[in-house]
Enzyme design. Sequence first.
Site, PDB file in Angstrom:
ATOM      1  N   ARG A   1       0.847  -1.193   0.000  1.00 41.25           N
ATOM      2  CA  ARG A   1       0.000   0.000   0.000  1.00 41.25           C
ATOM      3  C   ARG A   1       0.883   1.243   0.000  1.00 41.25           C
ATOM      4  NH1 ARG A   1      -3.423  -2.788  -1.506  1.00 41.25           N
ATOM      5  NH2 ARG A   1      -5.525  -3.141  -0.689  1.00 41.25           N
TER       6      ARG A   1
ATOM      7  N   GLU B 124      -4.287   7.138  -5.825  1.00 37.75           N
ATOM      8  CA  GLU B 124      -4.276   6.379  -7.084  1.00 37.75           C
ATOM      9  C   GLU B 124      -5.428   6.818  -7.976  1.00 37.75           C
ATOM     10  OE1 GLU B 124      -4.266   2.247  -5.961  1.00 37.75           O
ATOM     11  OE2 GLU B 124      -2.290   2.401  -5.042  1.00 37.75           O
TER      12      GLU B 124
ATOM     13  N   HIS C 141      -1.344  -0.264  -9.741  1.00 42.08           N
ATOM     14  CA  HIS C 141      -2.026  -1.196  -8.822  1.00 42.08           C
ATOM     15  C   HIS C 141      -2.520  -2.429  -9.589  1.00 42.08           C
ATOM     16  CE1 HIS C 141      -4.105  -1.320  -4.671  1.00 42.08           C
ATOM     17  NE2 HIS C 141      -3.951  -2.549  -5.134  1.00 42.08           N
TER      18      HIS C 141
HETATM   19  P1  NAD Z   1      -1.312 -11.440   4.902  1.00 40.33           P
HETATM   20  O1  NAD Z   1      -2.288 -10.980   5.920  1.00 40.33           O
HETATM   21  O2  NAD Z   1      -1.321 -12.876   4.490  1.00 40.33           O
HETATM   22  O3  NAD Z   1       0.179 -11.070   5.352  1.00 40.33           O
HETATM   23  C1  NAD Z   1       0.523  -9.875   5.970  1.00 40.33           C
HETATM   24  C2  NAD Z   1       1.708 -10.145   6.885  1.00 40.33           C
HETATM   25  O4  NAD Z   1       2.155  -8.900   7.421  1.00 40.33           O
HETATM   26  C3  NAD Z   1       1.350 -11.052   8.071  1.00 40.33           C
HETATM   27  O5  NAD Z   1       2.237 -12.151   8.136  1.00 40.33           O
HETATM   28  C4  NAD Z   1       1.509 -10.130   9.273  1.00 40.33           C
HETATM   29  O6  NAD Z   1       1.970 -10.807  10.428  1.00 40.33           O
HETATM   30  C5  NAD Z   1       2.546  -9.147   8.762  1.00 40.33           C
HETATM   31  N1  NAD Z   1       2.587  -7.890   9.524  1.00 40.33           N
HETATM   32  C6  NAD Z   1       1.563  -7.238  10.117  1.00 40.33           C
HETATM   33  N2  NAD Z   1       2.015  -6.123  10.739  1.00 40.33           N
HETATM   34  C7  NAD Z   1       3.359  -6.094  10.529  1.00 40.33           C
HETATM   35  C8  NAD Z   1       4.394  -5.201  10.916  1.00 40.33           C
HETATM   36  N3  NAD Z   1       4.144  -4.120  11.658  1.00 40.33           N
HETATM   37  N4  NAD Z   1       5.657  -5.471  10.501  1.00 40.33           N
HETATM   38  C9  NAD Z   1       5.934  -6.552   9.744  1.00 40.33           C
HETATM   39  N5  NAD Z   1       4.992  -7.446   9.371  1.00 40.33           N
HETATM   40  C10 NAD Z   1       3.718  -7.211   9.749  1.00 40.33           C
HETATM   41  O7  NAD Z   1      -1.569 -10.501   3.628  1.00 40.33           O
HETATM   42  P2  NAD Z   1      -1.038 -10.725   2.135  1.00 40.33           P
HETATM   43  O8  NAD Z   1      -2.052 -11.482   1.353  1.00 40.33           O
HETATM   44  O9  NAD Z   1       0.360 -11.204   2.171  1.00 40.33           O
HETATM   45  O10 NAD Z   1      -1.094  -9.210   1.609  1.00 40.33           O
HETATM   46  C11 NAD Z   1      -0.235  -8.213   2.155  1.00 40.33           C
HETATM   47  C12 NAD Z   1      -0.694  -6.855   1.682  1.00 40.33           C
HETATM   48  O11 NAD Z   1      -0.494  -6.733   0.271  1.00 40.33           O
HETATM   49  C13 NAD Z   1      -2.200  -6.610   1.851  1.00 40.33           C
HETATM   50  O12 NAD Z   1      -2.508  -6.125   3.141  1.00 40.33           O
HETATM   51  C14 NAD Z   1      -2.517  -5.601   0.779  1.00 40.33           C
HETATM   52  O13 NAD Z   1      -2.428  -4.296   1.301  1.00 40.33           O
HETATM   53  C15 NAD Z   1      -1.402  -5.795  -0.256  1.00 40.33           C
HETATM   54  N6  NAD Z   1      -1.918  -6.296  -1.537  1.00 40.33           N
HETATM   55  C16 NAD Z   1      -1.659  -5.595  -2.664  1.00 40.33           C
HETATM   56  C17 NAD Z   1      -2.108  -6.061  -3.888  1.00 40.33           C
HETATM   57  C18 NAD Z   1      -1.810  -5.352  -5.179  1.00 40.33           C
HETATM   58  O14 NAD Z   1      -2.575  -5.462  -6.115  1.00 40.33           O
HETATM   59  N7  NAD Z   1      -0.719  -4.627  -5.271  1.00 40.33           N
HETATM   60  C19 NAD Z   1      -2.859  -7.243  -3.951  1.00 40.33           C
HETATM   61  C20 NAD Z   1      -3.070  -7.959  -2.766  1.00 40.33           C
HETATM   62  C21 NAD Z   1      -2.604  -7.473  -1.561  1.00 40.33           C
END
Ligand code: NAD
Length: 313
Positions: A239, A268, A287
């Site tokens: 994000r 965005e 995105h």
């Molecule tokens: P997920 O929930 O499986 O993984 C997120 C990880 O971040 C977890 O393991 C959590 O423990 C960790 N985390 C939380 N707070 C933290 C901190 N302060 N420091 C370090 N690690 C921390 O989610 P995911 O499916 O891996 O997705 C991650 C992010 O990617 C989503 O939240 C979303 O914002 C983003 N995303 C972007 C797109 C895109 O199109 N670019 C698509 C999907 C997801």
Amino acid sequence: MTLKILITPKSYKNYKDKNYPLLTAAGYEIIENNTGKTLTEDEIIDLARQDVAGIIVGVDPLPERVLKSCRDLKAISKYGVGMDNIDLDAAARLGIKVKNAVGSNSVSVSELAIALMFEAARRVSVMSAGVKAGGWDRVGGIELTGKTLGLIGCGQIGKEVAKRAKGLCMEVEVYDPYFKEEGFLEEYGVKLSASLDELLAAADVVSLHLPLNRETRQLINSRTIAKMKKSVILINTARGELVDEEALYAALVSKSIAVAAQDVFSQEPPPPGEKLLALENFILTPHTGAFTAEAGERMALYSARNLLELLGH
Ligand code: NAD
């Protein structure tokens, strides 16, 4: 009265043949987003003010004001993973259930993170554009083999990135204070860093894979950037608001980091005249991490199923 479901993501229509019947068979009428854009708060309120029991939502805003205005709303199903556009506290207070499509796009986003890493290291699109414009200029690059990839956040996407990076002969370290999967670290030879600062100091490439929330907003700022190597490549497919864009601009201009490659931005699309876009060492895609045929199919199916489950079907 027939209850309705509002579907906001533009791309959901590509998967309507398979998924609309699931929703209509459960007795719902479907309202589509026909604006061709992300909906505004007021547009959502206009469409969902009454008789809308569920919303399948993309990145459109669902703050408390909108949730309160949709008086029949019982459930929100995220077409994707990041839920920072939904006021989760307000939803809980209002008794509106929320679920995301866990794992639906992790492979696609991880592959884009790897693509951005290569783009930053080898500048393929810059050179291709130059050649198409009549030039024949090479841009010097770096090898990724043997370099250390530091992942901040190691959930569904982070783990997929880690596996691919190991296949590229990189070292992988992760910082994730909530990570509990020792077995994954052993199986893939991944190191868990004791602190964020330790990870930032070790990494040649830093890639963000954590959610945006109060704790993580502007995690990448002038203090944390100062901990990174000057040669670092920063990848952000998570994000935009995870990064302080003023601090990033200053770091890219002064070359205190080498390149930033992002799929996301705080606004965005970015506003006209956005100064980061003028920098040759800043790369931005629109995105598009989850914008693949395979992830789209999964997000549409998972979000339809999740919504029906939340609505008690
Ligand atoms: P997920 O929930 O499986 O993984 C997120 C990880 O971040 C977890 O393991 C959590 O423990 C960790 N985390 C939380 N707070 C933290 C901190 N302060 N420091 C370090 N690690 C921390 O989610 P995911 O499916 O891996 O997705 C991650 C992010 O990617 C989503 O939240 C979303 O914002 C983003 N995303 C972007 C797109 C895109 O199109 N670019 C698509 C999907 C997801």
